[in-house]
Write a protein that holds these residues in place. Sequence first.
Motif, PDB file in Angstrom:
ATOM      1  N   HIS A 137       0.845  -1.203   0.000  1.00 53.64           N
ATOM      2  CA  HIS A 137       0.000   0.000   0.000  1.00 53.64           C
ATOM      3  C   HIS A 137       0.877   1.249   0.000  1.00 53.64           C
ATOM      4  O   HIS A 137       2.096   1.158   0.062  1.00 53.64           O
ATOM      5  CB  HIS A 137      -0.911   0.003   1.236  1.00 53.64           C
ATOM      6  N   ASP A 139       0.780   5.418   1.837  1.00 53.36           N
ATOM      7  CA  ASP A 139       0.088   6.313   2.769  1.00 53.36           C
ATOM      8  C   ASP A 139       0.228   7.738   2.248  1.00 53.36           C
ATOM      9  O   ASP A 139       1.135   8.040   1.476  1.00 53.36           O
ATOM     10  CB  ASP A 139       0.704   6.200   4.165  1.00 53.36           C
ATOM     11  N   HIS A 201       4.851   0.620  -0.098  1.00 46.99           N
ATOM     12  CA  HIS A 201       5.679  -0.156   0.830  1.00 46.99           C
ATOM     13  C   HIS A 201       4.948  -1.414   1.269  1.00 46.99           C
ATOM     14  O   HIS A 201       3.722  -1.489   1.242  1.00 46.99           O
ATOM     15  CB  HIS A 201       6.144   0.680   2.026  1.00 46.99           C
TER      16      HIS A 201
HETATM   17 CO    CO Z   1       1.926   2.245   5.496  1.00 44.76          CO
END
Ligand code: CO
Length: 390
Positions: A137, A139, A201
């Motif tokens: 995913h 962020d 990551h």
């Molecule tokens: Co993350």
Amino acid sequence: MNAIPLCLPNDMTPEQFLSEYWQQKPLLIRQGLPQLIGMFEPEDMLDLAMDDDVSARLLIQAPTKQKNKAQWQLKKSPLTEADFDNLPAQWTVLVQNLEQWSPELGQLWQAFDYVPQWQRDDIMVSYAPKGGSVGKHYDDYDVFLAQGYGQRRWQLGKFCDAQTEFVKDEPIRVFDDMGEIIFDEVLEAGDVLYVPPKLSHFGVAQDDCLTFSFGCRRPNLMQIIDSLADVATNHSELFVPMRLPQTLQPSGELQAVSIHAIKEQLLQVMQSSQGEDMIRQAVSEVVSKRQYDALVPEETLTTDELMQALEEGATLQADYSNRLLYRHDDSGTSIYANGQRLDGLDEQSIALLVRLADGAALTYGDVKDIDPDDIAEWLENGWVWLNEVE
Ligand code: CO
Ligand code: SIN
């Protein structure tokens, strides 16, 4: 002033980190936070995850061969023992806002003092047995991934953008394609990996593993606009109907020229010193807000007990589960705590709160001339905590 050294490689200055890495490039800092080693065991975090007042998530990764079958299951707090019974091999439990439960852990934010307090969000822990992960995913914020216990293998891939698609119908944001892998390392306890916003990551527990995410935040413009509207309600002159030039026009039409005239007046106010003031206030309120509800303190000390503890060597330190910050401008120094400006403080208290906000630990000598009731109030409000000597 700082008891905790900055989390940076030995040969890197904070200025260099901010100009070359911050929001741009990942950075591995081996043994960047050795203080984490031995601070917590997986059991501590499992117990905490089942506490009624925490914000926790249990993420279960069920093996599946069926097409279109959700692979992930998410259960949010409150979590109970039963939730941890009969789990498949791979799962992760996440607990947010750990500063609230461990001010000692919260103090480790000082290792990241090159990130101003108002841009810090919270410390989250993930506990996973071997093989557990939260998927591939990205962020939207910067994060320092600090290994606290065991080992986690981290892979970093491409930078994502608004077009990056997540797998549909999953309860969490995950995708399959991280692009070219640009980093692949195993982190040991004490190691830290800085990951900039939008960088994909993927971290997989190599054994029983605790990873602490020191997550950052920045406000969005909508929050500022919202807060500005609140601040504006205290300005009675803004409630006076505007004067607008009028030319003859069809009675049913709202003309662009009228909208433009209104916009001009709005911009004029925003650019005046009154507008500057309102914006300063709005921004300060937004960035000093806490994200999670405050816990009610279990026990409160009497002022005598408090002063005695300080006399015996306890120190007062900012409690990083709260937001305490200050601002200097022409009219002096303003202190904000948890979304509100603190009015009516004397010079001495302001000077001490500024030092606390900057991370200082105050001793009896620093506070002995302050009204003990004021200090008790700072404690009760959660802005500070008492670090007692063992
Ligand atoms: Co993350
Ligand atoms: C984790 O600790 O497993 C996840 C943290 C993150 O990816 O931000």
